[in-house]
Design an enzyme around this catalytic site. Structure first.
Site, short mmCIF file in Angstrom:
data_model
loop_
_atom_site.label_atom_id
_atom_site.label_comp_id
_atom_site.label_asym_id
_atom_site.label_seq_id
_atom_site.Cartn_x
_atom_site.Cartn_y
_atom_site.Cartn_z
N SER A 69 99.31 -29.70 12.25
CA SER A 69 99.37 -28.24 12.28
C SER A 69 97.98 -27.66 12.57
CB SER A 69 99.94 -27.76 10.94
OG SER A 69 100.27 -26.41 10.99
N ARG B 237 103.64 -16.61 0.82
CA ARG B 237 104.02 -18.02 0.78
C ARG B 237 105.51 -18.21 1.06
NH1 ARG B 237 102.01 -23.00 1.64
NH2 ARG B 237 102.90 -24.56 0.25
N ASP C 47 111.15 -28.78 14.25
CA ASP C 47 110.01 -27.92 13.94
C ASP C 47 110.09 -26.69 14.85
OD1 ASP C 47 107.57 -26.69 13.53
OD2 ASP C 47 106.36 -28.50 13.85
N HIS D 88 108.84 -28.15 10.31
CA HIS D 88 107.40 -28.30 10.45
C HIS D 88 106.82 -29.24 9.37
CE1 HIS D 88 103.42 -27.24 11.80
NE2 HIS D 88 103.08 -26.74 10.64
N ASP D 89 107.39 -29.14 8.17
CA ASP D 89 106.91 -29.97 7.05
C ASP D 89 107.00 -31.47 7.31
OD1 ASP D 89 105.89 -28.20 5.28
OD2 ASP D 89 107.59 -28.22 3.88
#
Lengths: 384, 198
Positions: free
Chosen positions: A157, A227, A322, A355-356
């Protein structure tokens, strides 16, 4: 806490703080007269000093990438499944350095540090740091450690952006760049999400123009909300559906706006938890650094031209679900590297996690990084 | 495997220091050996995860990409030679990939199994069924090979596209281009290796 330290863990680790007194010229025009960087290192630097691997962290990351600080730690460092003896970033072979970037809130100089000029907390007065500035500070760190050339610089990232930038601005100082789930610049949609996060923070009544610490308060709601938004972009629709679906906390609707769906409960928990651990000014700074990153902008918006001077070999990895930095974003970088005639390999890993995924133990991804790094390790042995 | 022979022929036809794109590069052995023996540079393309892993372990540049989607990532004439070994028959649009090969490369080398080989003909004519053999081990309904052709068919396509055949070689199971395959290539040859340019 771990009952016993697992055999493939780097074990108990202690962060070090390194003070830099040579002023650092920042992209914004300001000069940081002096600063600290907090790092952790795993493994041993070899005699030729050519087995260094630098880990660059993402938005909310820090120096604690592997191992435990004490036996009471609930969890190991954020990339422990990749770093350790026998793991893809093998500490038996590499000297691995992980740092907290400037502007961070885990010990390196940032908004929560005190300004040596005024003796007060920097807070909102801490200058905005860019990816370029981070790379320059990391170059100083390399000099301090006596590492002329990194065997590899690795990042996911925002961390991948740093690895990419290194290859452009300091081509002789790395042999390999591993750019994972990253992008060559943010899209309008990416910036839009960042802006929502910043607005959430700045419109919290406890933000107090960024001077919340001086006023003994915290913009918890705003940071939590930021968040929550971020977290949605880290997960895929599938992953969220799989984990929570439309599951309710209680059996029936309560016809109010309290927490009813499991996903609400999860997001609120993530937001509340994060807002107690992270600094709001740092969050603003990190999102801005992301927004500003665009190495091609100095090369007529031609990324291939930007990559022309790079000497590193590249491994790029993307994940199918992602949508924050989709495979198409990696294709942009791969194509630029192809046009520039650079050595590059590219993997598109089928993974449901969004994405994680770049943080996770996905067999194909793990094997690929292992296989690649094994060759990097062999080169370290060959090079004198 | 008969397909290994075509690789050694390809190696002979590739010039030193050239820039190579290998479509469906498999485990990357061809590129690896050419880099070692002929100082070539270049990339392989693959979609099979095990093959991609093998390439990475060999240190061969490999890109995960489905070649049926074209080679849009490459500019015109950016390679000396584009190689495609034993993949033509598995493509959705072989003729379009052939166009793409000669757009990004100055020359192309293509190898494919010959469906006009006497064994195939015998199988079809005596059994009345699609040939299944050690060399073509799949059933007709579940096979990656969806576009079988014969040498004659391929040469027709080359003529249609006005391609120049620089060199061609036909090999049989014993991996030799002996007098039988030279005399009756479409009957005796199992694998065709064509070196073409526009």
């Amino acid at each position: 806490m771990p009952d016993a330290i697992p055999v493939d863990s780097v074990g108990l680790v202690t962060p070090q703080t390194i003070h830099f007194s040579q002023p650092l010229q920042l992209s914004c025009g300001q000069i940081l007269e002096e600063y600290d960087l907090v790092i952790e290192t795993y493994g041993q630097l070899n005699e030729q000093r050519n087995n260094g691997v630098l880990i660059c962290h993402a938005l909310s990351g820090h120096h604690h990438a592997a191992g435990y600080h004490c036996m009471d730690d609930k969890k190991p460092g954020w990339w422990d499944n990749f770093i350790g003896p026998g793991k893809p970033l093998d500490t038996n072979k590499f000297f691995i350095v992980s740092l907290n970037n400037l502007g961070g809130c885990h010990g390196s100089t940032g908004p929560v540090s005190s300004n040596p000029k005024t003796g007060k907390l920097y807070g909102p007065d801490f200058p905005i740091i860019t990816v370029e500035d981070w790379v320059e500070s990391q170059v100083r760190l390399s000099d301090h450690l006596g590492i002329d050339q990194w065997a590899a610089i690795v990042g996911g990232s925002l961390g991948g952006m740093q690895a990419l930038h290194w290859s452009i601005t300091h081509p002789d100082r790395l042999r390999h760049a591993l750019v994972i789930a990253s992008a060559p610049k943010l899209s309008a949609q990416n910036i839009a999400f960042n802006e929502v996060a910043r607005q959430a923070i700045m419109s919290d009544e406890n933000f107090r123009n960024g001077r919340y610490l001086e006023e003994n308060t915290l913009p918890r709601n705003g940071l939590g909300l930021a968040r929550m938004v971020g977290h949605i972009t880290y997960l895929s629709d599938d992953a969220m559906g799989e984990k929570f679906g439309r599951e309710l906390k209680n059996k029936e609707f309560s016809f109010d706006y309290g927490v009813q769906f499991q996903i609400e409960s999860y997001l609120r928990y993530q937001g509340a938890n994060f807002s107690g651990l992270f600094d709001a000014n740092t969050y603003l700074l990190m999102t801005r650094a992301l927004d500003y990153f665009d190495p091609a902008s100095r090369f007529d918006d031609d990324l291939a031209k930007a990559m022309a001077k790079a000497k590193a070999k590249f491994l790029l990895v993307s994940f199918t679900t992602d949508w924050r930095f989709s495979p198409a974003r990696s294709h942009e970088m791969v194509n630029a590297l192809l046009h520039a005639g650079k050595d590059v390999s590219y993997l598109e890993v089928d993974a449901p996690q969004g994405h994680d995924a770049f943080l996770m133990n996905i067999p194909r991804y793990v094997n690929c990084v292992s296989g690649y790094m094994q060759r990097v390790a062999n080169e370290c042995g060959e090079k004198q | 495997m008969a397909s290994r022979v075509d690789l050694s022929v390809i190696s002979r036809w590739i010039k030193e220091d050239s820039r190579i794109l290998d479509l469906a590069c498999g485990d990357g052995k061809l590129l690896h050996d050419l880099a070692r023996d002929k100082n070539i540079s270049g990339y392989g393309m693959e979609i099979n995860p095990q093959n991609i892993q093998a390439c990475i372990e060999r240190g061969v540049n490999v890109l995960e990409h489905n070649i049926d989607q074209g080679l849009g990532n490459f500019t015109d004439q950016s390679f000396d030679t584009v190689v495609m070994a034993q993949a033509l028959q598995a493509l959705q649009f072989p003729h379009l990939v052939l166009d793409e090969m000669l757009r990004v490369g100055r020359e192309g080398i293509v190898t494919f199994p010959n469906f006009g080989h006497w064994r195939c003909r015998l199988h079809l004519s005596t059994k009345g069924r699609m040939p299944v053999s050690k060399f073509m081990p799949y059933t007709w309904y579940d096979t990656p090979n969806i576009h079988f052709c014969t040498f004659k068919d391929f040469e027709d396509l080359c003529r249609q596209k006005k391609l120049t055949i620089l060199n061609r070689l036909v090999v049989d199971r014993a991996n030799k281009g002996d007098w039988k395959t030279r005399l009756l290539p479409n009957l005796m040859g199992e694998v065709a290796i064509y070196h073409v340019t526009r």
